[in-house]
Design an enzyme around this catalytic site. Sequence first.
Site, short mmCIF file in Angstrom:
data_model
loop_
_atom_site.label_atom_id
_atom_site.label_comp_id
_atom_site.label_asym_id
_atom_site.label_seq_id
_atom_site.Cartn_x
_atom_site.Cartn_y
_atom_site.Cartn_z
N GLU A 51 0.88 -1.18 0.00
CA GLU A 51 0.00 0.00 0.00
C GLU A 51 0.91 1.23 0.00
O GLU A 51 1.63 1.48 0.97
CB GLU A 51 -0.90 -0.07 1.23
CG GLU A 51 -1.78 1.13 1.42
CD GLU A 51 -2.60 1.46 0.18
OE1 GLU A 51 -2.52 2.63 -0.26
OE2 GLU A 51 -3.29 0.56 -0.34
N SER A 52 0.86 1.97 -1.09
CA SER A 52 1.85 3.04 -1.26
C SER A 52 1.71 4.15 -0.23
O SER A 52 2.71 4.76 0.17
CB SER A 52 1.75 3.62 -2.68
OG SER A 52 0.45 4.08 -2.95
N CYS A 82 3.69 -2.79 -8.54
CA CYS A 82 2.41 -2.32 -8.01
C CYS A 82 2.60 -1.10 -7.10
O CYS A 82 2.93 -0.04 -7.61
CB CYS A 82 1.68 -3.47 -7.33
SG CYS A 82 -0.09 -3.21 -7.28
N HIS A 186 2.21 -8.22 -10.39
CA HIS A 186 3.02 -8.85 -9.34
C HIS A 186 3.72 -10.10 -9.86
O HIS A 186 3.22 -11.21 -9.64
CB HIS A 186 2.11 -9.27 -8.18
CG HIS A 186 1.56 -8.16 -7.38
ND1 HIS A 186 2.12 -7.73 -6.20
CD2 HIS A 186 0.48 -7.37 -7.59
CE1 HIS A 186 1.42 -6.73 -5.71
NE2 HIS A 186 0.42 -6.49 -6.53
N GLU A 188 6.12 -11.61 -8.70
CA GLU A 188 6.65 -12.43 -7.60
C GLU A 188 5.64 -13.47 -7.12
O GLU A 188 6.01 -14.40 -6.41
CB GLU A 188 7.09 -11.53 -6.44
CG GLU A 188 5.99 -10.92 -5.60
CD GLU A 188 5.27 -9.74 -6.27
OE1 GLU A 188 5.59 -9.42 -7.42
OE2 GLU A 188 4.38 -9.18 -5.62
N1 GLN Z 1 -3.50 -0.03 -4.37
C1 GLN Z 1 -2.21 -0.10 -3.76
C2 GLN Z 1 -1.60 1.28 -3.55
O1 GLN Z 1 -2.18 2.25 -3.87
C3 GLN Z 1 -1.27 -0.97 -4.54
C4 GLN Z 1 -1.74 -2.39 -4.53
C5 GLN Z 1 -0.67 -3.40 -4.56
O2 GLN Z 1 0.51 -3.11 -4.38
N2 GLN Z 1 -1.06 -4.64 -4.73
O3 GLN Z 1 -0.53 1.41 -3.08
#
Ligand code: GLN
Length: 212
Positions: A51-52, A82, A186, A188
């Site tokens: 989650e950024s 992501c 992803h 990974e």
């Molecule tokens: N929605 C996430 C974000 O805003 C990213 C999702 C993820 O890394 N799987 O950071």
Amino acid sequence: MTAVPLIGVLALQGDVVDHMRALEAAGARAVRVRRAEELDAVQGLVIPGGESTTMSKLLEIFDLFEPVKKRLDAGLPVFGSCAGMIMLADEVLDGRPDQRSFGAIPMTVRRNAFGRQVDSFETEIAVEGIAGDPFRAVFIRAPWVERVGEGVQVLARVDSGDGEGGEQGGRIVAVRAGACLATSFHPEVTADARVHEYFVGMVRGADAGPVE
Ligand code: GLN
């Protein structure tokens, strides 16, 4: 050239273990990075999904934002998947006002972009620079890239069904700019290590070496 490069995975949050396994499968040695000293030792860095907004906060709490930015600015090879892609962008849409990113790649990334159509999905895509069968890409609340600046190479697109994405059709989901690689998906979480092999090749080519 380093035969078995040491690659760090930013381990504040997110799918760290899967990236470490994939890096080792791709011929690198993988270590967790939670402190500046650990960062100093690596020749490449993976910023995982997660989650950024949280990652941005934790980077500041752990006093890692500036050290990571400094090494990226100095040319440390980096792969963001992501949330990691969002962290590398110089412009983030649909982010939180206080969320920070490293600005390592001149691109505009929209958070949770596919969410308007479908939250999470898997599809086969062709990725430039990766030979053989199409890559099984897993998207989880993924961003897409809406603008790329100079020097950014588009490696993959996916049909998002919205009819947008420029002349070639499809939204941009993988890019490379110099020593930076980013994917919306992803790699990974699959057993296919070809994207990690591509990144390990970038690290070998750059031979950044640890900070003295
Ligand atoms: N929605 C996430 C974000 O805003 C990213 C999702 C993820 O890394 N799987 O950071």
